[in-house]
Every structure is written in structure tokens, then in C-alpha cells.
Scaffold this active site. Structure first.
Site, mmCIF file in Angstrom:
data_model
loop_
_atom_site.group_PDB
_atom_site.id
_atom_site.type_symbol
_atom_site.label_atom_id
_atom_site.label_comp_id
_atom_site.label_asym_id
_atom_site.label_seq_id
_atom_site.Cartn_x
_atom_site.Cartn_y
_atom_site.Cartn_z
ATOM 1 N N ASN A 41 0.848 -1.196 0.000
ATOM 2 C CA ASN A 41 0.000 0.000 0.000
ATOM 3 C C ASN A 41 0.877 1.237 0.000
ATOM 4 O O ASN A 41 1.976 1.228 0.557
ATOM 5 C CB ASN A 41 -0.892 0.034 1.246
ATOM 6 C CG ASN A 41 -1.814 -1.142 1.327
ATOM 7 O OD1 ASN A 41 -2.222 -1.708 0.322
ATOM 8 N ND2 ASN A 41 -2.139 -1.548 2.536
ATOM 9 N N HIS A 54 -5.850 2.177 13.076
ATOM 10 C CA HIS A 54 -6.625 1.134 12.402
ATOM 11 C C HIS A 54 -6.073 -0.265 12.679
ATOM 12 O O HIS A 54 -4.880 -0.449 12.827
ATOM 13 C CB HIS A 54 -6.584 1.327 10.886
ATOM 14 C CG HIS A 54 -7.064 2.653 10.427
ATOM 15 N ND1 HIS A 54 -6.464 3.334 9.404
ATOM 16 C CD2 HIS A 54 -8.089 3.430 10.840
ATOM 17 C CE1 HIS A 54 -7.099 4.481 9.204
ATOM 18 N NE2 HIS A 54 -8.085 4.561 10.068
ATOM 19 N N LYS A 63 2.404 -5.044 9.311
ATOM 20 C CA LYS A 63 2.784 -4.030 8.324
ATOM 21 C C LYS A 63 4.235 -3.619 8.517
ATOM 22 O O LYS A 63 4.640 -3.261 9.616
ATOM 23 C CB LYS A 63 1.907 -2.783 8.468
ATOM 24 C CG LYS A 63 0.440 -3.030 8.217
ATOM 25 C CD LYS A 63 -0.380 -1.775 8.479
ATOM 26 C CE LYS A 63 -1.863 -2.047 8.295
ATOM 27 N NZ LYS A 63 -2.677 -0.886 8.641
ATOM 28 N N HIS A 110 -2.608 0.686 13.997
ATOM 29 C CA HIS A 110 -1.547 1.458 13.352
ATOM 30 C C HIS A 110 -2.066 2.812 12.919
ATOM 31 O O HIS A 110 -3.202 2.938 12.481
ATOM 32 C CB HIS A 110 -1.027 0.684 12.133
ATOM 33 C CG HIS A 110 -0.100 1.472 11.276
ATOM 34 N ND1 HIS A 110 -0.445 1.889 10.010
ATOM 35 C CD2 HIS A 110 1.134 1.960 11.511
ATOM 36 C CE1 HIS A 110 0.567 2.571 9.498
ATOM 37 N NE2 HIS A 110 1.526 2.634 10.395
ATOM 38 N N TYR A 123 3.569 0.734 2.929
ATOM 39 C CA TYR A 123 3.520 -0.356 3.890
ATOM 40 C C TYR A 123 3.230 -1.652 3.173
ATOM 41 O O TYR A 123 2.321 -1.773 2.369
ATOM 42 C CB TYR A 123 2.559 -0.109 5.050
ATOM 43 C CG TYR A 123 1.391 0.801 4.820
ATOM 44 C CD1 TYR A 123 0.109 0.300 4.683
ATOM 45 C CD2 TYR A 123 1.566 2.185 4.753
ATOM 46 C CE1 TYR A 123 -0.963 1.148 4.493
ATOM 47 C CE2 TYR A 123 0.495 3.033 4.552
ATOM 48 C CZ TYR A 123 -0.773 2.508 4.424
ATOM 49 O OH TYR A 123 -1.828 3.347 4.220
ATOM 50 N N ASP A 163 -12.364 8.290 10.733
ATOM 51 C CA ASP A 163 -11.539 8.331 11.935
ATOM 52 C C ASP A 163 -12.045 9.302 12.995
ATOM 53 O O ASP A 163 -11.653 9.206 14.156
ATOM 54 C CB ASP A 163 -10.092 8.681 11.580
ATOM 55 C CG ASP A 163 -9.383 7.546 10.867
ATOM 56 O OD1 ASP A 163 -9.845 6.393 10.976
ATOM 57 O OD2 ASP A 163 -8.371 7.812 10.196
#
Length: 180
Positions: A41, A54, A63, A110, A123, A163
Site C-alpha cells: 500500500n 486502524h 505491516k 496502526h 507499507y 476516523d
């Protein structure tokens, strides 16, 4: 949470060695190795953007995170029920100068805050993204004791719509913390 000392390998060794820098939560950096990584990503964000915190319930992702452009403050929070470090966090600066990376194991939430004008974060993930099981925790939950770096006075923290309403960790029900 204390900020770790970041140490670079000597110049003659940089191309052949990966230096492991222990963190306050041992699993955040695993000397035993990192599992197979199946998804890559990348995101681009402006100064003040805060993404996270998250994690996902189905196929929890590990990750390997780096900042390819700019500077971010990267955070990992242990959300594994029964873990001796449950609710504790690790935060490190990642940038395009030192080229450090951070391993965020499965079972950790994260997130990151962009400190530079623009940042590109990459990541590599150990599992595929499963949007239906994505969960979030409030970035400013006082129980997590995350010491986010200060931004310039003219810059506000910017959160995505998803968020803004993330609950504090203490309000997450047990079934929303159980990592399969």
C-alpha cells in the site's frame, strides 16, 4: 512511552545489514523475521493529516512501514486481549533521510501523523485488506499515552470522516478486539 534512540548502521555496512532497534514493546520489531508480505500500500498525505488508529479483525495485518518521502510520526498500539502490553503504544519518526522502517505486528492498531509538507508512506502487509472487519481507536485516547509531536500553530490535525468517530480503547467490546 519513551521515544527510542534511532541509530544508523555505519556507512560501509548500510547496503548489507539491517539493524534491528528494539522498541518498548518487543514484538513491534521482530528479530526472528517478518512473515511473507502479500500486499503493498502507498498513501500521500499533507502536513497535519492523521491516519488511524486502524486494525482489522479478519486476517489481521502485520505491516512493514516506511516513509518514502517526507516525515511522519508512526504509531503502533497493542490491541491483543490478554497481552502484557495491551493498550501500550510505540511511536517513532520515519522519514526519507534515515530510511528507518517499523514492523507493526498483527494485533496492533496502526496510525501516523504527517509532519512534513507532504509525505508518501509505503507499507507492505502480511494479509490482504479486509474492509468489512476494519476497526479504529481514537488517536487521542488519553489511556494510550501517545505523545504526538506538536504541529506548527497554523496547522490543525486533519482526520478522515471514518476516523473522527473512533472510540477510546476502553469502549471497544471484547468481540471487537479479538484477533482471529
Amino acid at each position: 512511552m519513551t521515544a527510542p534512540e534511532l541509530v544508523a548502521a555505519p556507512a560501509r555496512e548500510r547496503s548489507t545489514l539491517m539493524q534491528i532497534i528494539p522498541q518498548a514493546i518487543p514484538e513491534v520489531l521482530q528479530e526472528a523475521g517478518i512473515p511473507e508480505l502479500v500486499q503493498h500500500n502507498q498513501s500521500r498525505s499533507r502536513r497535519g493529516v492523521l491516519r488511524g488508529l486502524h486494525y482489522q479483525l479478519v486476517n489481521p495485518q502485520g505491516k512493514l512501514v516506511r516513509c518514502a518521502r517526507g516525515q511522519v510520526f508512526n504509531v503502533a498500539v497493542d490491541v491483543r486481549p490478554g497481552s502484557p502490553t495491551f493498550g501500550q503504544s510505540v511511536g517513532v519518526l520515519l522519514d526519507d533521510v534515515a530510511h528507518h522502517q517499523l514492523w507493526v505486528p498483527p494485533g496492533f492498531a496502526h496510525g501516523f501523523l504527517v509532519l512534513s509538507e507532504v509525505a508518501d508512506c509505503c507499507y507492505l502487509c502480511s494479509e490482504y485488506y479486509h474492509p468489512q472487519s476494519e476497526q479504529g481507536i481514537a488517536w487521542n485516547d488519553p489511556a494510550l499515552e501517545i505523545r504526538w509531536p506538536a504541529l506548527p500553530e497554523d496547522v490543525d490535525i486533519q482526520l478522515s470522516v471514518k476516523d473522527r468517530d473512533n472510540p477510546q480503547l476502553k469502549y471497544k467490546s471484547a468481540e471487537l478486539l479479538l484477533i482471529e
